[in-house]
Design a protein around this motif. Structure first.
Motif, PDB file in Angstrom:
ATOM      1  N   SER A   1       0.855  -1.187   0.000  1.00  0.00           N
ATOM      2  CA  SER A   1       0.000   0.000   0.000  1.00  0.00           C
ATOM      3  C   SER A   1       0.887   1.233   0.000  1.00  0.00           C
ATOM      4  O   SER A   1       1.843   1.321   0.782  1.00  0.00           O
ATOM      5  CB  SER A   1      -0.891   0.004   1.244  1.00  0.00           C
ATOM      6  N   VAL A   2       0.584   2.189  -0.880  1.00  0.00           N
ATOM      7  CA  VAL A   2       1.394   3.404  -0.967  1.00  0.00           C
ATOM      8  C   VAL A   2       1.374   4.152   0.364  1.00  0.00           C
ATOM      9  O   VAL A   2       2.419   4.597   0.858  1.00  0.00           O
ATOM     10  CB  VAL A   2       0.897   4.308  -2.105  1.00  0.00           C
ATOM     11  N   GLY A   3       0.199   4.285   0.979  1.00  0.00           N
ATOM     12  CA  GLY A   3       0.116   4.992   2.240  1.00  0.00           C
ATOM     13  C   GLY A   3       0.943   4.341   3.324  1.00  0.00           C
ATOM     14  O   GLY A   3       1.641   5.024   4.093  1.00  0.00           O
ATOM     15  N   THR A   4       0.886   3.002   3.402  1.00  0.00           N
ATOM     16  CA  THR A   4       1.664   2.281   4.405  1.00  0.00           C
ATOM     17  C   THR A   4       3.156   2.450   4.166  1.00  0.00           C
ATOM     18  O   THR A   4       3.938   2.638   5.103  1.00  0.00           O
ATOM     19  CB  THR A   4       1.288   0.788   4.389  1.00  0.00           C
ATOM     20  N   ALA A   5       3.580   2.372   2.895  1.00  0.00           N
ATOM     21  CA  ALA A   5       4.999   2.530   2.573  1.00  0.00           C
ATOM     22  C   ALA A   5       5.497   3.923   2.935  1.00  0.00           C
ATOM     23  O   ALA A   5       6.590   4.092   3.485  1.00  0.00           O
ATOM     24  CB  ALA A   5       5.225   2.248   1.094  1.00  0.00           C
ATOM     25  N   ARG A   6       4.699   4.921   2.629  1.00  0.00           N
ATOM     26  CA  ARG A   6       5.101   6.296   2.966  1.00  0.00           C
ATOM     27  C   ARG A   6       5.145   6.512   4.474  1.00  0.00           C
ATOM     28  O   ARG A   6       6.045   7.185   4.984  1.00  0.00           O
ATOM     29  CB  ARG A   6       4.136   7.283   2.306  1.00  0.00           C
ATOM     30  N   ASP A   7       4.167   5.943   5.177  1.00  0.00           N
ATOM     31  CA  ASP A   7       4.163   6.065   6.646  1.00  0.00           C
ATOM     32  C   ASP A   7       5.399   5.400   7.241  1.00  0.00           C
ATOM     33  O   ASP A   7       5.995   5.921   8.190  1.00  0.00           O
ATOM     34  CB  ASP A   7       2.901   5.427   7.226  1.00  0.00           C
ATOM     35  N   LEU A   8       5.777   4.239   6.698  1.00  0.00           N
ATOM     36  CA  LEU A   8       6.969   3.546   7.196  1.00  0.00           C
ATOM     37  C   LEU A   8       8.213   4.388   6.945  1.00  0.00           C
ATOM     38  O   LEU A   8       9.057   4.546   7.842  1.00  0.00           O
ATOM     39  CB  LEU A   8       7.098   2.184   6.519  1.00  0.00           C
ATOM     40  N   ALA A   9       8.341   4.933   5.740  1.00  0.00           N
ATOM     41  CA  ALA A   9       9.511   5.764   5.438  1.00  0.00           C
ATOM     42  C   ALA A   9       9.572   6.972   6.371  1.00  0.00           C
ATOM     43  O   ALA A   9      10.650   7.337   6.858  1.00  0.00           O
ATOM     44  CB  ALA A   9       9.463   6.221   3.977  1.00  0.00           C
ATOM     45  N   ALA A  10       8.425   7.568   6.643  1.00  0.00           N
ATOM     46  CA  ALA A  10       8.388   8.723   7.547  1.00  0.00           C
ATOM     47  C   ALA A  10       8.780   8.318   8.961  1.00  0.00           C
ATOM     48  O   ALA A  10       9.509   9.048   9.646  1.00  0.00           O
ATOM     49  CB  ALA A  10       6.998   9.351   7.531  1.00  0.00           C
ATOM     50  N   ALA A  11       8.314   7.144   9.411  1.00  0.00           N
ATOM     51  CA  ALA A  11       8.626   6.691  10.774  1.00  0.00           C
ATOM     52  C   ALA A  11      10.112   6.403  10.936  1.00  0.00           C
ATOM     53  O   ALA A  11      10.719   6.766  11.951  1.00  0.00           O
ATOM     54  CB  ALA A  11       7.800   5.450  11.100  1.00  0.00           C
ATOM     55  N   VAL A  12      10.698   5.730   9.939  1.00  0.00           N
ATOM     56  CA  VAL A  12      12.122   5.406  10.013  1.00  0.00           C
ATOM     57  C   VAL A  12      12.961   6.687   9.967  1.00  0.00           C
ATOM     58  O   VAL A  12      13.936   6.847  10.713  1.00  0.00           O
ATOM     59  CB  VAL A  12      12.506   4.438   8.873  1.00  0.00           C
ATOM     60  N   THR A  13      12.573   7.611   9.097  1.00  0.00           N
ATOM     61  CA  THR A  13      13.299   8.875   8.991  1.00  0.00           C
ATOM     62  C   THR A  13      13.199   9.677  10.288  1.00  0.00           C
ATOM     63  O   THR A  13      14.197  10.215  10.783  1.00  0.00           O
ATOM     64  CB  THR A  13      12.754   9.693   7.810  1.00  0.00           C
ATOM     65  N   ALA A  14      11.996   9.735  10.850  1.00  0.00           N
ATOM     66  CA  ALA A  14      11.799  10.495  12.091  1.00  0.00           C
ATOM     67  C   ALA A  14      12.594   9.901  13.251  1.00  0.00           C
ATOM     68  O   ALA A  14      13.071  10.630  14.123  1.00  0.00           O
ATOM     69  CB  ALA A  14      10.315  10.539  12.439  1.00  0.00           C
ATOM     70  N   ALA A  15      12.739   8.563  13.250  1.00  0.00           N
ATOM     71  CA  ALA A  15      13.482   7.904  14.327  1.00  0.00           C
ATOM     72  C   ALA A  15      14.983   8.099  14.193  1.00  0.00           C
ATOM     73  O   ALA A  15      15.732   7.860  15.155  1.00  0.00           O
ATOM     74  CB  ALA A  15      13.146   6.416  14.352  1.00  0.00           C
ATOM     75  N   GLY A  16      15.444   8.509  13.031  1.00  0.00           N
ATOM     76  CA  GLY A  16      16.870   8.747  12.825  1.00  0.00           C
ATOM     77  C   GLY A  16      17.702   7.491  12.718  1.00  0.00           C
ATOM     78  O   GLY A  16      18.922   7.524  12.939  1.00  0.00           O
TER      79      GLY A  16
END
Length: 299
Positions: free
Chosen positions: A104-119
């Protein structure tokens, strides 16, 4: 808080299926630079058996594995993987993701945002980007440039009559087919060499077969035929580029085991340097966007 690995980083494994058993676990156990910190699976008995077979311990809960690890590798169905990878990142663990990172595009984008935010650092295990012969070839063709066309076909026989592959029972592969299972491999080569995809056309073929026509930011176009239903005698994976130097063909590679060791090395280097790897979670999210567009076009 992001975890900073010590002299021997601890890497745990989420997943107990054939892919985990045949690739992730043996590669982690054999890697001289890491400690295989443990296994978690949705079936505790399978986690216990896999852990015992590779000299590590099984964990009853993912959070306990995250606490005992500096990084985790995930060998799970894509839409099971994504939320667990986000939890791992929030716990400070660096992540080695399987492809596709989500369907799912939304799930993939949310995952990328979460990983990026976590550093935390991330790598998506697209085999061809980490197997030495193909990784070197991709780098050479990217540097050379001047490409006009790309032509690829990945004809798997996973679903052919009489197949005895352990992966044939995978529900998500049955549902999503070759487009989502082997499509990421082809795209992981095309994008660094030809540039990002600007348009997608996709037509249906027999069974799960899909024929893609892509345009790229470099001006080149490419094609890809993807299936898991080819007759065994027709099974093949090949990719060629055509351009100013004529035709060049991607070399073969020797399975996924050494390639996964290369993915571990790439993650550790990204952690040490602070520089994101080109095949990271954001790249993985972009692959999901392209595959979802292809799926919609074929519908």
């Amino acid at each position: 808080m992001t975890k900073i690995p010590g002299a021997k980083p601890r890497i745990g494994l989420l997943g107990t299926g054939p892919w985990a058993e045949r690739t992730h676990a043996p590669a982690l156990a054999a890697h001289p630079g890491v400690e295989f910190s443990g296994v978690w699976g949705r079936r505790p008995e399978a986690a216990a058996a896999l852990a015992a077979g590779f000299g590590t311990r099984a964990f009853a809960g993912v959070d306990a594995l995250f606490e005992a690890s500096d990084a985790v590798a995930l060998a799970l169905p894509p839409d099971v993987q994504a939320p667990l990878a986000a939890r791992a990142a929030a716990a400070g663990c660096h992540v080695i993701l399987d492809k596709p990172v989500a369907t799912s595009v939304g799930t993939a984008r949310d995952l990328a945002a979460a990983v990026t935010a976590a550093g935390v650092a991330s790598v998506v295990f697209c085999t061809l980007r980490f197997a030495e012969p193909t990784a070197r070839w991709i780098g050479e063709q990217t540097a050379a440039g001047g490409w006009f066309l790309g032509e690829a076909h990945w004809l798997g026989s996973l679903f052919a009559p009489g197949s005895e592959s352990a992966y044939a029972a995978s529900p998500w592969r049955r549902d999503k087919g070759g487009l989502w299972d082997v499509g990421p491999h082809v795209l992981s080569v095309y994008l660094p060499v030809l540039g990002d995809v600007t348009s997608v056309t996709c037509a249906r073929g027999p069974a799960d077969t899909r024929h893609l026509v892509l345009r790229h930011t470099s001006g080149a176009s490419s094609t890809a035929t993807l299936t898991l239903s080819a007759p065994p005698g027709a099974a093949e994976a090949a990719l060629s580029l055509y351009g100013e130097r004529g035709r060049v063909t991607m070399p073969g590679w020797d399975g996924a085991l050494d390639a996964f060791g290369g993915a571990v090395d790439a993650l550790l280097e990204a952690v040490r340097s602070g520089e994101p790897h080109p095949c990271d979670v954001r790249f993985g999210a972009r692959l999901t966007e392209i595959l979802a567009e292809a799926e919609a076009a074929s519908a």
